[in-house]
Design a protein around this motif. Sequence first.
Motif, PDB file in Angstrom:
ATOM      1  N   THR A 128      31.656  45.390  46.177  1.00 21.86           N
ATOM      2  CA  THR A 128      30.327  45.817  46.638  1.00 21.86           C
ATOM      3  C   THR A 128      29.646  46.678  45.589  1.00 21.86           C
ATOM      4  N   ARG A 129      30.403  47.650  45.011  1.00 24.99           N
ATOM      5  CA  ARG A 129      29.816  48.527  43.997  1.00 24.99           C
ATOM      6  C   ARG A 129      29.381  47.737  42.759  1.00 24.99           C
ATOM      7  N   GLU A 130      30.243  46.838  42.283  1.00 18.94           N
ATOM      8  CA  GLU A 130      29.938  46.072  41.072  1.00 18.94           C
ATOM      9  C   GLU A 130      28.689  45.198  41.268  1.00 18.94           C
ATOM     10  N   ILE A 131      28.606  44.533  42.405  1.00 19.59           N
ATOM     11  CA  ILE A 131      27.477  43.630  42.655  1.00 19.59           C
ATOM     12  C   ILE A 131      26.182  44.428  42.799  1.00 19.59           C
ATOM     13  N   THR A 163      30.458  35.460  38.817  1.00 19.44           N
ATOM     14  CA  THR A 163      30.349  35.620  37.365  1.00 19.44           C
ATOM     15  C   THR A 163      30.393  37.096  36.979  1.00 19.44           C
ATOM     16  N   ALA A 164      29.624  37.912  37.715  1.00 18.81           N
ATOM     17  CA  ALA A 164      29.565  39.346  37.399  1.00 18.81           C
ATOM     18  C   ALA A 164      30.928  40.018  37.578  1.00 18.81           C
ATOM     19  N   LEU A 208      35.891  42.190  34.805  1.00 22.42           N
ATOM     20  CA  LEU A 208      37.337  42.242  34.631  1.00 22.42           C
ATOM     21  C   LEU A 208      37.749  41.798  33.231  1.00 22.42           C
ATOM     22  N   GLY A 209      36.734  41.518  32.378  1.00 19.57           N
ATOM     23  CA  GLY A 209      37.009  41.132  30.996  1.00 19.57           C
ATOM     24  C   GLY A 209      37.403  39.683  30.820  1.00 19.57           C
ATOM     25  N   GLN A 210      37.069  38.817  31.780  1.00 18.80           N
ATOM     26  CA  GLN A 210      37.426  37.413  31.680  1.00 18.80           C
ATOM     27  C   GLN A 210      36.214  36.585  31.257  1.00 18.80           C
ATOM     28  N   SER A 211      36.475  35.548  30.443  1.00 19.97           N
ATOM     29  CA  SER A 211      35.388  34.675  29.981  1.00 19.97           C
ATOM     30  C   SER A 211      35.049  33.668  31.069  1.00 19.97           C
ATOM     31  N   GLN A 261      38.516  31.266  30.772  1.00 22.06           N
ATOM     32  CA  GLN A 261      39.436  31.756  31.795  1.00 22.06           C
ATOM     33  C   GLN A 261      38.945  31.419  33.199  1.00 22.06           C
ATOM     34  N   VAL A 262      37.633  31.257  33.322  1.00 23.46           N
ATOM     35  CA  VAL A 262      37.028  30.861  34.602  1.00 23.46           C
ATOM     36  C   VAL A 262      35.966  29.809  34.312  1.00 23.46           C
TER      37      VAL A 262
END
Length: 753
Positions: A341-344, A387-388, A393-396, A445-446
């Motif tokens: 929730t915080r990140e979004i 995506t965000a 988390l540092g993933q591509s 990675q994703v």
Amino acid sequence: MPRPHPNKTDALPGAPVNGPTPADRPESATIVEGHIERVTYHHPDSHFTIARFRASRQQSRITILGYLPNPRPGESLRIGGQWEEHPRYGQQLRISSVESVMPATVEGIKAYLCSGVVKGVGPKMVARLVDHFQEDSLEVIAAAPDRLTEVKGIGPETACRLVAAWKSHNGLRHLMQYLNENGINPAYGARIFREYGETAIEILRQDPMRPAQDIAGIGFAISDRLLQNLGTPPDDPARVQACVLHVLEQMADNGHIYSLLENLLARCRHRFDIDSSTARAAVTALAETDHLVVETLPEDPALQAVFLKQMHLAETTIAARLNALIEFPHRKGGPDRDRITREILQKLAIQLSPEQLNVLERVLARRVAIITGGPGTGKTTLIRSITAIFESLGQSVFLCAPTGRAAKRLSEVTNHDAFTIHRLLHYSPGENDFEYNRDNPLAAQVVIVDEASMVDTFLMRHLLDALQLTARLILVGDVHQLPSVGPGNVLSDLIESGAIDTFELKEIHRQATTSPIVSNAHRIRLGLQPQIEAFDESQDLSDFYFVEQTNPEAAVRTVLDLNLYQIPQRFGFDPIRQTQVITPMHKGLLGTIHLNRMLQKSLNPNPFLIHSEGLDLKIGDKVMHLKNDYRKEVFNGDNGTVVDIDPKNKMVSVDFDGHLIDYDAAELADLTLAYAITIHKSQGSEYACVIVPMMPEHRVMLQRNLLYTAVTRGKRLVVIIGSRQAIQTALDNDRPRSRLSSLSVRLRQLRMS
């Protein structure tokens, strides 16, 4: 060495040598001799040509049209054909045979070679060659090419190029004549010549079955005609095997992965008069030579399925790779709900609904997941959110979609780079292969695939092959839209298998709940008649209307009136930039071909500057690109506007949203008018306003997901023109579910084992 006789002809096999003139019997077969004055149109692939021709005997200019490779002004020909009367252009001679009339004088030979009839031979080289060999020049090129190096400046390499160009020019013409004599469309000539070169006629004579094996789409028709002409028995094993393969290829064109054996035998019997035992023997032989795979269906051991080898490989690969992705060990769980929730909120300024938050939390914990839902349910918001989170988390994260239109829209709504799957995997048209594959996987990675319902079996196989087993795959799409154009029904099959966690968004968000477009799309999905209002100026403005018309001519007039006057006046939508006519079919009064002509005439007052076969263009025309061109970075379905035309050189410049692309004469076949497009072509795109003809004459195409797809293309206004009967026909028809595929069963069995 003997010299050519004056007016000697390089006669094509079986070409007529005399006959009546146009003045004698214009309605019958005619022979005219003369030279090309001007080439009006020439298609570089099919070699269909329209030219002005000066007939020597009558000293008159005529129009010739037909299949003529590499025509050049000044070239002398003997043309056989039949006269036709065109309502606009008058009398024309349709070509059925061609002979090159070889010049006999030194000056004539120079002019002939300088005309460009043999590519790569410039005026200086021609002068040296003809000065050396005089009247024997053409004979040397054709019969004694090793002597060309006698000419100063012509070395072995140049001589080889000159001879290859000569053979190509004459070989293609001989091939087209050979096809014509055998009752085969000469338009196939260029395709056959590309495959076999100057030995094409020899190959066709010695092995008529080769085209069926080598040339997709048209090969069977060519081979079967040649075999008939040779008197080959209908039950000849080679012909029967070709018939079996052809039926399976046609089924693949209709979306099927396999055929039931009994149905395959029945089709061979009805279409080609081949008895079941003979066809069954052909299936066995093809399976033994690894062309086919025959399997017993797990859900019914009494039924046998017959697959083309590449179909079977694609489907089994998809199932195996997905199972491997799911099984590969990974850390369970993901960010907790509070962190999500915080990140979004911080990155996107979005407050997710409880349903969206629940789906997002669960998707983040899966290796493979599917997100589906109708319009207004927030699929795009979830893509942005996923995506965000992964990037935090540092993933591509790689975003992709099956078409250029869908990828562009995905990039716009996410503010993140998005690619077509072909471009993501670095597809090479020349090699017909992908740079990224199992041996050279993507670094992602994703991977998130939007509009996943449009991904066919072959493309999904290549995408999965290019993923590392440590990668995550998230498929997003609306399973109720039209299935892929290519074979299979991948997204639907994966959901049906129950092997992949699938999350359906059902809640229509507040901003969409009041939209009749959204509510009617969901009614259509359930098979219910949409709630429709008449297009009446006295009513308050809505975003979904129905104009009842049962007469096709009246419906065409309504399309034009709405597009040109009523919608711009009442809603303010630009008739070219914001309004799109989408229709079920290409043919008919309400098909794309006729509607494009009528809309072009109504919406674009500029004069025609280019007249080509099937495509007349003006500056300002709305056009669509028809195939992926990675060199130019323009893709199948991209819409643009013609901004400049050079009629003399047949050059056209098209603006694709600020990306200017030039087309030469050879590339004009890649364009079509786009005032009206098919509903299939509209997939992956959105328009401010769509006008949708939906008439009984479209009945062969009417199905529920076609209507659903059409309605969901409109963002702010949808107008359906047609009959309630046609709408009901579409609602009642769920035909795509009948595509034959075993992917769902394969994946389910792998997960259970």
